[in-house]
Structures are given as C-alpha cells and as structure tokens.
Design a protein around this motif. Sequence first.
Motif, PDB file in Angstrom:
ATOM      1  N   GLY A 175     -14.620  47.654  16.170  1.00  0.00           N
ATOM      2  CA  GLY A 175     -14.011  48.946  16.094  1.00  0.00           C
ATOM      3  C   GLY A 175     -15.240  49.896  16.617  1.00  0.00           C
TER       4      GLY A 175
ATOM      5  N   GLN B  58      -6.214  51.657  11.233  1.00  0.00           N
ATOM      6  CA  GLN B  58      -7.036  52.718  11.859  1.00  0.00           C
ATOM      7  C   GLN B  58      -7.749  52.075  13.299  1.00  0.00           C
ATOM      8  OE1 GLN B  58     -10.301  53.659   8.935  1.00  0.00           O
ATOM      9  NE2 GLN B  58      -8.883  52.654   7.418  1.00  0.00           N
ATOM     10  N   TYR B  59      -7.191  50.916  13.712  1.00  0.00           N
ATOM     11  CA  TYR B  59      -7.919  50.434  14.955  1.00  0.00           C
ATOM     12  C   TYR B  59      -6.816  50.096  15.706  1.00  0.00           C
ATOM     13  CZ  TYR B  59     -12.057  49.612  12.106  1.00  0.00           C
ATOM     14  OH  TYR B  59     -13.106  49.770  11.219  1.00  0.00           O
ATOM     15  N   ASP B  60      -7.204  49.990  17.266  1.00  0.00           N
ATOM     16  CA  ASP B  60      -6.211  49.655  18.187  1.00  0.00           C
ATOM     17  C   ASP B  60      -5.774  48.213  18.251  1.00  0.00           C
ATOM     18  OD1 ASP B  60      -6.220  48.438  21.201  1.00  0.00           O
ATOM     19  OD2 ASP B  60      -5.728  50.475  21.392  1.00  0.00           O
ATOM     20  N   PRO B  61      -4.363  47.996  18.359  1.00  0.00           N
ATOM     21  CA  PRO B  61      -4.073  46.540  18.339  1.00  0.00           C
ATOM     22  C   PRO B  61      -4.709  45.511  18.879  1.00  0.00           C
ATOM     23  CG  PRO B  61      -2.180  47.965  18.385  1.00  0.00           C
ATOM     24  CD  PRO B  61      -3.440  48.779  18.751  1.00  0.00           C
ATOM     25  N   GLN B  62      -5.227  45.874  20.030  1.00  0.00           N
ATOM     26  CA  GLN B  62      -6.023  44.882  20.937  1.00  0.00           C
ATOM     27  C   GLN B  62      -7.337  44.728  20.067  1.00  0.00           C
ATOM     28  OE1 GLN B  62      -5.305  43.142  23.721  1.00  0.00           O
ATOM     29  NE2 GLN B  62      -3.181  44.003  23.345  1.00  0.00           N
ATOM     30  N   VAL B  63      -7.900  45.571  19.375  1.00  0.00           N
ATOM     31  CA  VAL B  63      -9.321  45.201  18.861  1.00  0.00           C
ATOM     32  C   VAL B  63      -8.846  44.403  17.374  1.00  0.00           C
ATOM     33  CG1 VAL B  63     -11.110  46.359  17.439  1.00  0.00           C
ATOM     34  CG2 VAL B  63     -10.263  47.341  19.498  1.00  0.00           C
TER      35      VAL B  63
END
Length: 218
Positions: free
Chosen positions: A216, A101-106
């Motif tokens: 996130g 559900q989250y951006d890979p960088q996060v």
Amino acid sequence: MEVSVFKRRETSDALISAPLYNFVIGLTLAWGLLANWWMVTHIDPYAILSINPMLLFIGYFVCCFAGIYLCNKSDNPWVSFLGYNLVVVPFGFVINLVVAQYDPQVVIEAVRVTGLVTIGMMAFGTLFPAFFARIGGALTIALLLVIVVELVEAFVFKMHHGILDWIVALIFCGYIGYDWGRANSIPKTVDNAIDSAAALYIDIINLFLRVLRILGRR
C-alpha cells in the motif's frame, strides 16, 4: 497468543496418514480464509465502526483467547473447530477494516504474495525442520522487541518506520516455517491438524496485513 498443540507428544486419538493430516490442515486454513473473504465482501466496514470501540476491543480479545483456550484444551475436533472459528471471526473484522483502506488491486496482490510466500515457507519447513526448530526462540524475542519498538514509536514519537513492516513480515515468514515443521512433528490426528491450522492461520494473517501495508505504501 500461543497454541500449545505443538507440545503434544502422545495421544489416545486415532492416528491418520500424513497426506490426510496435511489435507485437514489445508482444508481448515481454507475455511478460515474463505470466511474472512466472505466477511470482507459482505460486511460494511462502517457497520463495524459503528460498534462501541471498547465493546469491539473487549469482544476481539475475549473471542480470540476463548478460541485459543478451546484449541489448547480440547481433544475433540469439533470443539477445536469451534475454537478456530472464534479466532477467525474477530480477525475477519480487523481484516475488513484494514483492507477497506486500500485499492482492491493492492489487496489482490497482497493475497497473491502472501499465498506464494506461505507455500514456500511450508516447503522450507518440511525440508529443514531442524533449522526452524532452532530459530523459534529467536523469532519470539525478535517479535516482542519489534512490538515494543512499534508501541514506543506510535505513542511517544507519533511515527512509524516502514522498515518495521519488513522486519515483522520476515518474522512471520519464519513463524510459518517454524509452525509447519512443529505441526508435522506431533501425533497426526484430526484434532491436532485443526489446532495446528489455528496457529498457522494467525501467522498467515499477520503476514498478509504487513504485506498489504508494504504494498500500500508503494
């Protein structure tokens, strides 16, 4: 899910040195975390979601409790390692669904923050074991209270306050120091190292999930 390895005070197993004992804990933790990384990168979250929810729910708890049971009852390192993996795998499925559900960088940032905090809390647990031993009961009460509040908010008021994520993250920071201190107060055997790693693994993963949620939202 409490791992009662920390209640052990006597053993008939061969003792190992403190550096080797801590190395085995670290190696076991690394195995579990790398297994979770592999699951996240190689298992499609939609494949997990395609499983019957009730079957997934029951399988999660059966595996976790079976794993904890093996860790608690066995003094055989290989059996305890099997129990550890029975905990790691279902947690891996949960992590997979969450990080999707989250951006890979996060996610990478959450991994970094969790790793640094874990190392710091282990250091504090080594330096101040008496302090962490005193707050163990308070941590348990605080965690149970927060769980009740979150359940009421989710199912009654259909909402979630972000401050609760910070509180839970702080609680699991305390648990890492607490369990690390307890791990180094019991007989230093290979089996106890693996069982201690199981408890620390649960602390670290719960901390990671809360840190990820906090980052996130940012």
